[in-house]
Design a protein around this motif. Structure first.
Motif, PDB file in Angstrom:
ATOM      1  N   PRO A 265     -10.281  -2.050  -2.421  1.00  0.00           N
ATOM      2  CA  PRO A 265     -10.350  -0.957  -1.447  1.00  0.00           C
ATOM      3  C   PRO A 265     -10.728  -1.455  -0.053  1.00  0.00           C
ATOM      4  CG  PRO A 265     -11.356  -0.262  -3.496  1.00  0.00           C
ATOM      5  CD  PRO A 265     -11.052  -1.734  -3.636  1.00  0.00           C
ATOM      6  N   ALA A 266     -11.613  -2.440   0.023  1.00  0.00           N
ATOM      7  CA  ALA A 266     -12.008  -2.983   1.329  1.00  0.00           C
ATOM      8  C   ALA A 266     -10.808  -3.582   2.054  1.00  0.00           C
ATOM      9  CB  ALA A 266     -13.104  -4.033   1.154  1.00  0.00           C
TER      10      ALA A 266
ATOM     11  N   HIS B 189      -6.091  -2.039   6.611  1.00  0.00           N
ATOM     12  CA  HIS B 189      -4.755  -1.644   7.047  1.00  0.00           C
ATOM     13  C   HIS B 189      -4.646  -0.150   7.362  1.00  0.00           C
ATOM     14  CE1 HIS B 189      -3.282  -5.629   6.067  1.00  0.00           C
ATOM     15  NE2 HIS B 189      -3.977  -5.537   4.945  1.00  0.00           N
ATOM     16  N   TYR B 190      -5.401   0.668   6.643  1.00  0.00           N
ATOM     17  CA  TYR B 190      -5.364   2.118   6.843  1.00  0.00           C
ATOM     18  C   TYR B 190      -6.787   2.662   6.822  1.00  0.00           C
ATOM     19  CZ  TYR B 190      -0.342   2.029   6.104  1.00  0.00           C
ATOM     20  OH  TYR B 190       0.994   1.780   6.231  1.00  0.00           O
ATOM     21  N   GLU B 191      -7.073   3.529   7.768  1.00  0.00           N
ATOM     22  CA  GLU B 191      -8.416   4.074   7.919  1.00  0.00           C
ATOM     23  C   GLU B 191      -8.780   5.039   6.790  1.00  0.00           C
ATOM     24  OE1 GLU B 191     -10.530   6.957  11.166  1.00  0.00           O
ATOM     25  OE2 GLU B 191      -9.203   5.394  11.924  1.00  0.00           O
TER      26      GLU B 191
ATOM     27  N   ALA C 218      -0.810   8.815   3.706  1.00  0.00           N
ATOM     28  CA  ALA C 218       0.139   9.888   3.397  1.00  0.00           C
ATOM     29  C   ALA C 218       1.074  10.133   4.579  1.00  0.00           C
ATOM     30  CB  ALA C 218      -0.609  11.165   3.030  1.00  0.00           C
ATOM     31  N   ALA C 219       0.536  10.122   5.792  1.00  0.00           N
ATOM     32  CA  ALA C 219       1.382  10.313   6.974  1.00  0.00           C
ATOM     33  C   ALA C 219       2.424   9.201   7.073  1.00  0.00           C
ATOM     34  CB  ALA C 219       0.520  10.364   8.240  1.00  0.00           C
TER      35      ALA C 219
ATOM     36  N   ILE D  92       0.837  -1.201   0.000  1.00  0.00           N
ATOM     37  CA  ILE D  92       0.000   0.000   0.000  1.00  0.00           C
ATOM     38  C   ILE D  92       0.870   1.249   0.000  1.00  0.00           C
ATOM     39  CG2 ILE D  92      -1.655   1.343   1.368  1.00  0.00           C
ATOM     40  CD1 ILE D  92      -2.756  -1.437   2.357  1.00  0.00           C
ATOM     41  N   LEU D  93       1.872   1.285   0.863  1.00  0.00           N
ATOM     42  CA  LEU D  93       2.742   2.461   0.942  1.00  0.00           C
ATOM     43  C   LEU D  93       3.519   2.678  -0.344  1.00  0.00           C
ATOM     44  CD1 LEU D  93       4.105   2.307   4.603  1.00  0.00           C
ATOM     45  CD2 LEU D  93       2.249   3.702   3.671  1.00  0.00           C
ATOM     46  N   ASN D  94       4.032   1.610  -0.934  1.00  0.00           N
ATOM     47  CA  ASN D  94       4.757   1.746  -2.199  1.00  0.00           C
ATOM     48  C   ASN D  94       3.844   2.301  -3.287  1.00  0.00           C
ATOM     49  OD1 ASN D  94       6.971   0.640  -0.910  1.00  0.00           O
ATOM     50  ND2 ASN D  94       6.907  -1.297  -1.998  1.00  0.00           N
ATOM     51  N   ALA D  95       2.641   1.751  -3.374  1.00  0.00           N
ATOM     52  CA  ALA D  95       1.688   2.216  -4.384  1.00  0.00           C
ATOM     53  C   ALA D  95       1.303   3.663  -4.128  1.00  0.00           C
ATOM     54  CB  ALA D  95       0.443   1.323  -4.374  1.00  0.00           C
ATOM     55  N   ALA D  96       0.990   3.993  -2.880  1.00  0.00           N
ATOM     56  CA  ALA D  96       0.556   5.349  -2.542  1.00  0.00           C
ATOM     57  C   ALA D  96       1.660   6.366  -2.791  1.00  0.00           C
ATOM     58  CB  ALA D  96       0.111   5.404  -1.085  1.00  0.00           C
TER      59      ALA D  96
END
Length: 188
Positions: free
Chosen positions: A51-52, A57-59, A65-66, A22-26
């Motif tokens: 997305p579900a 993992h992230y709200e 972003a944080a 998720i972080l890499n993609a974001a």
């Protein structure tokens, strides 16, 4: 099965944990499309999940972003820590190397990812504690350099904490991603 017919998994890279995917993609999307233009659906698609599943993992996008900014700051802190641990002939040279590395890192990030500052601005507004932690870490590193200079009798800094804060505040004006676009790498 004979050994030559057995499938070996030793050569396959380990799959990334979902949060890292998720972080890499974001981060890639935030750097190219910008924070505002990137949706949770975009991130989920890039991370090859629904997305579900992402929401497990992230709200929300702000938390992602944080986490991306925290990751970038961790990388920067590790790089700066390596400079602090390196051997320099004197503390003034160490301070110079530290400042130049900090400015170059910010410049490189700003130039290679024009949308980087948009993500940082969003995090600064929505999660100021992330930025406050970064500020405290950098001020502590400046204080470490100044204390080292005092110990070696190369500096005579009366108030290390105030001087470290002043160095950080002064440098902040020049290490702002928006200002970096005005500077060339050769001037740093």
């Amino acid at each position: 099965y004979p050994p030559y017919l057995q499938m070996s998994t030793n050569h396959l890279p380990a799959p990334l944990p979902p949060k890292q995917k998720i972080l890499n993609a974001a981060e890639g999307l935030f750097m190219t499309q910008g924070f505002r233009s990137t949706t949770i659906a975009d991130i989920a698609y890039q991370a090859e999940m629904s997305p579900a599943n992402l929401y497990r993992h992230y709200e929300n996008k702000e938390n992602i972003a944080a986490a991306c900014v925290e990751h970038c700051l961790d990388e920067k802190n590790q790089m700066l820590r390596r400079i602090l641990q390196s051997k320099h002939t004197n503390t003034a040279t160490l301070l110079e190397a530290f400042v130049i590395a900090l400015l170059r890192h910010t410049h490189d990030k700003a130039m290679s990812s024009p949308k980087f500052h948009e993500m940082c601005d969003a995090v600064m507004t929505l999660r100021p504690q992330v930025i406050h932690t970064m500020m405290s870490n950098l001020q502590a590193m400046f204080a470490e350099i100044l204390a080292r200079g005092n110990a070696k009798k190369e500096f005579d800094v009366e108030n290390i904490t105030l001087t470290a804060e002043t160095l950080f505040t002064t440098l902040s004006a020049f290490s702002n991603p928006q200002v970096m676009h005005l500077l060339s790498a050769t001037r740093i």
